[in-house]
Design a protein around this motif. Sequence first.
Motif, short mmCIF file in Angstrom:
data_model
loop_
_atom_site.label_atom_id
_atom_site.label_comp_id
_atom_site.label_asym_id
_atom_site.label_seq_id
_atom_site.Cartn_x
_atom_site.Cartn_y
_atom_site.Cartn_z
N ARG A 178 -6.41 -7.32 5.65
CA ARG A 178 -6.77 -5.92 5.82
C ARG A 178 -5.68 -5.11 6.52
NH1 ARG A 178 -12.76 -6.46 8.29
NH2 ARG A 178 -11.80 -8.29 9.21
N MET A 230 -5.49 -4.33 -1.23
CA MET A 230 -5.24 -3.36 -2.30
C MET A 230 -6.09 -2.09 -2.17
SD MET A 230 -2.92 -5.02 -3.79
CE MET A 230 -2.63 -3.96 -5.20
N HIS A 231 -6.75 -1.89 -1.03
CA HIS A 231 -7.52 -0.67 -0.81
C HIS A 231 -6.61 0.43 -0.23
CE1 HIS A 231 -10.93 -3.27 -1.45
NE2 HIS A 231 -11.78 -2.28 -1.26
N GLN A 232 -7.07 1.66 -0.35
CA GLN A 232 -6.38 2.79 0.27
C GLN A 232 -6.41 2.62 1.79
OE1 GLN A 232 -4.85 5.19 -1.32
NE2 GLN A 232 -4.50 6.79 0.19
N ALA A 252 -6.52 -1.25 6.09
CA ALA A 252 -7.40 -0.89 4.98
C ALA A 252 -8.66 -1.75 5.03
CB ALA A 252 -6.68 -1.07 3.65
N PRO A 253 -9.75 -1.32 4.36
CA PRO A 253 -10.98 -2.12 4.35
C PRO A 253 -10.81 -3.47 3.69
CG PRO A 253 -11.41 0.14 3.64
CD PRO A 253 -9.92 -0.02 3.69
N GLY A 254 -9.86 -3.61 2.79
CA GLY A 254 -9.63 -4.87 2.12
C GLY A 254 -8.30 -4.84 1.38
#
Length: 286
Positions: free
Chosen positions: A45, A70-72, A66-68
Amino acid sequence: MGPVHLAGETEHGEQRVITPLTDDYGWNRQMIGGADSILDSPCRRVRLAHVPSGSFYAAAWIINAAPGPMHQPVWQGAFDFGTPPELVAALTDRLAADLADGGLLALHGNRHPHQAIGRLERAGWNRSRDPDGTGRVLTLDELWDSDLLYSSPDELLSVRRRSHIGSWEDELTRGPEAWEITAGPAAGQDSAGRLWRATFTSATPTHLVRELTAALTNPMPVFRDQADLNHRPEVEPFLVTTANFTRTASDRAKAARATRLSGPVTPAVGAAHQHPPTGHQPKQTR
């Protein structure tokens, strides 16, 4: 040497940041050419980029949370070239501990500015801007909705918190960021004379910024060896002997993390314009 905001980088100072992450918290490090590297937290993250080459980057350290995978990003932070590694580690040590404890605080912690600037006020920093120009203590609501600029007593460091910024997307991509820390003769201003700068977007958990303000207001000197000082002609060093100098970088990092300080707990050299004490010399014994 001290204060820490004038200490500059060290020859291998990046290990003060990287070694605790990889050895103690299991972060994965990938080299991306030369001395540049990417570090990912075990939960994927948070990504930390260390790019000392400087060829294509505006900062030496870049953080995305990020939340996970490849997340924004939820928030971003960056430290310029020249930032003392103890300051970078003050934030990354706490960030890694938060992630190891579940990670909620690392992504969605308190965003109220007073948690960070309270340390500056208690350390006697000057608040340059307030609602009515009286210097009075701001209410929590006023703190939330005010643009604030604090200057250190030596006027060589500033911490700015902007409340009126652009959209979330603009802040992440073009700035200006909500938090800006600047060191140098032109602290708080856009100038080529500044020593370093750190920036953080508005969603950065405030307790992480608090780790920085705690480090910046900590009066303890930080370690620099002769090789570091050879590139700092404005610094006039003197040696202070102590058995703790034999500790490894990893030992010093663990001690700093345990006490939540920004660097080693024992000094190595004096600050700029500081000279060895005179007049009372220790007696020589056989």
